[in-house]
Design a protein around this motif. Sequence first.
Motif, mmCIF file in Angstrom:
data_model
loop_
_atom_site.group_PDB
_atom_site.id
_atom_site.type_symbol
_atom_site.label_atom_id
_atom_site.label_comp_id
_atom_site.label_asym_id
_atom_site.label_seq_id
_atom_site.Cartn_x
_atom_site.Cartn_y
_atom_site.Cartn_z
ATOM 1 N N SER A 65 32.121 127.371 13.222
ATOM 2 C CA SER A 65 33.123 127.668 12.195
ATOM 3 C C SER A 65 33.678 126.389 11.575
ATOM 4 N N ARG A 66 33.800 125.337 12.349
ATOM 5 C CA ARG A 66 34.302 124.067 11.804
ATOM 6 C C ARG A 66 33.272 123.446 10.857
ATOM 7 N N CYS A 67 32.011 123.554 11.191
ATOM 8 C CA CYS A 67 30.970 123.027 10.296
ATOM 9 C C CYS A 67 30.884 123.845 9.012
ATOM 10 N N ARG A 106 31.934 120.516 0.404
ATOM 11 C CA ARG A 106 30.963 119.540 -0.091
ATOM 12 C C ARG A 106 29.658 120.143 -0.579
ATOM 13 N N ASN A 107 29.369 121.382 -0.195
ATOM 14 C CA ASN A 107 28.079 122.002 -0.493
ATOM 15 C C ASN A 107 28.216 122.873 -1.740
ATOM 16 N N LEU A 108 27.532 122.503 -2.817
ATOM 17 C CA LEU A 108 27.646 123.242 -4.073
ATOM 18 C C LEU A 108 27.158 124.682 -3.940
ATOM 19 N N GLU A 109 26.151 124.899 -3.108
ATOM 20 C CA GLU A 109 25.651 126.258 -2.911
ATOM 21 C C GLU A 109 26.728 127.145 -2.293
ATOM 22 N N VAL A 110 27.443 126.595 -1.302
ATOM 23 C CA VAL A 110 28.516 127.357 -0.655
ATOM 24 C C VAL A 110 29.702 127.512 -1.601
ATOM 25 N N ILE A 111 30.013 126.466 -2.349
ATOM 26 C CA ILE A 111 31.105 126.542 -3.320
ATOM 27 C C ILE A 111 30.822 127.648 -4.335
ATOM 28 N N TRP A 112 29.582 127.740 -4.809
ATOM 29 C CA TRP A 112 29.184 128.810 -5.738
ATOM 30 C C TRP A 112 29.332 130.175 -5.080
#
Length: 476
Positions: free
Chosen positions: A80-82, A89-95
């Motif tokens: 969960s921390r990762c 920082r990860n654009l895929e996750v941000i999207w």
Amino acid sequence: MKHIQGTSRAQTLLLPACVDDYVGPDHVVRFIEAFVESLDLAAAGFERARPKATGRPAGYDPSGLLKLYIYGYLNRVRSSRCLETEMHRNLEVIWMMRQLQPDFKTIADFRRENKTAFRKIFREFVVLCRSLDLFGRELIAVDGTRLKAVNSGQRNFTKAKLAKAMDESDERLGRYLKQLDDADRDDTPPSARVDNLKQKIAAIKERRAQLEQHHADLEASGEDQISLTDQDARAMHFSSRIGVGYNIQIAVDTKHKLIAEQQVHNNVGDLGLLDETANAARENLGVDRIDVVADRGYYKIEDIEDCEAAGVKPYVPKPLHGSVVKNGFFTKEEFRYDADAGVLICPGGQKLEPKYKSKIRDNDAVIFVNTKACKACDLRARCTNAAFRKVMRYANEAILHRMADRLAARPEVIDQRRESLEHPFGSIKQWMGQRNFLTRRIENVRGEFSLTALAYNIRRALTLVGVAGLISAISA
């Protein structure tokens, strides 16, 4: 010549890039988005899936956190921390998360609170793969592997281990008490030495009291072992080299090596788990009848009988162990049963008649003997080292004979079993890097492995049909 130069980070853009521009049309996150949005999370059992009409916002949408976990398990990020770090920082996750950034506690609580719902999501993806004809639905292979639990071997006790630890404590306590008596008889004993001995004696007494409490807890539980950190974890067989862990059972369709069913148990062995696993896989695949192949560790007549009754045709080779195999004597299969006469015909041509009745795990059994023929038999040295040979036969032994005939007619299924199961187990342990669990207690561990099996199936389906093919199947 200069190197290729990038744009200044301080440069202001008149029309800044949209986040959606950074995620290609064939990117896996677009499938994750489409798949989760097609699910009825409330029906699957996710908490707070349907917010109330009034009041403050009901927290984060479970669909977003489910997408985050699926993405994480697909990309070997389970902590969960990762996952919290990836959202910054990860654009895929941000999207995918629409720039939401829940903290690690919220992420961890979501996995814990919805542990049973993940299994239903796994089954929903099995249904999706069925619509793409990715399952052969003719032959499945069943096997188990062991994954380490959040519990060290030092915090797991059996009755024998507790007895040994208490004996060692008593021996050390006696040795220290003797040293303390010797120091007391000395006219001028070093005070530091006496204090050190007293501290050691107090520590051993405290340890002895803890062991006695563990022994009382073990007796009260009725189990054969007890784990202190994860109470549901069990010490696995030493050959697994896992120590304390869980027994993972999967059923793999042999067509494309997709997992049709998975479950986590704390049984040390595989015996008795065939019917449960194979029948659940049959139901997931939506068929009335299916063949299942497993290794010798699943050879149990009750399971085989239950499989046949449920429409599952088992292929399980007989184990090669026992004194008969060890000594090279005639095996039980070399004694032919004459159903009309109700006798066994031995390799020497003599008739063994039913002599005793027995009960083995609630199964009726009959023991056949012929003491007179054994005494004069020329093959006795190859049959037994006792005065006469006893052969036990179940009342429903015909079930085992039918399965042996099936195996003789299709010996290639044994190789199919090995080829089909090595792929998911190897992928999960090596490529996905999951050799241990992050959560405690069996229900939490089951939810965790449901995500693992789902991620494996998604990765396999992506290889077979691609992102576009999966999204088209969802839209159909």
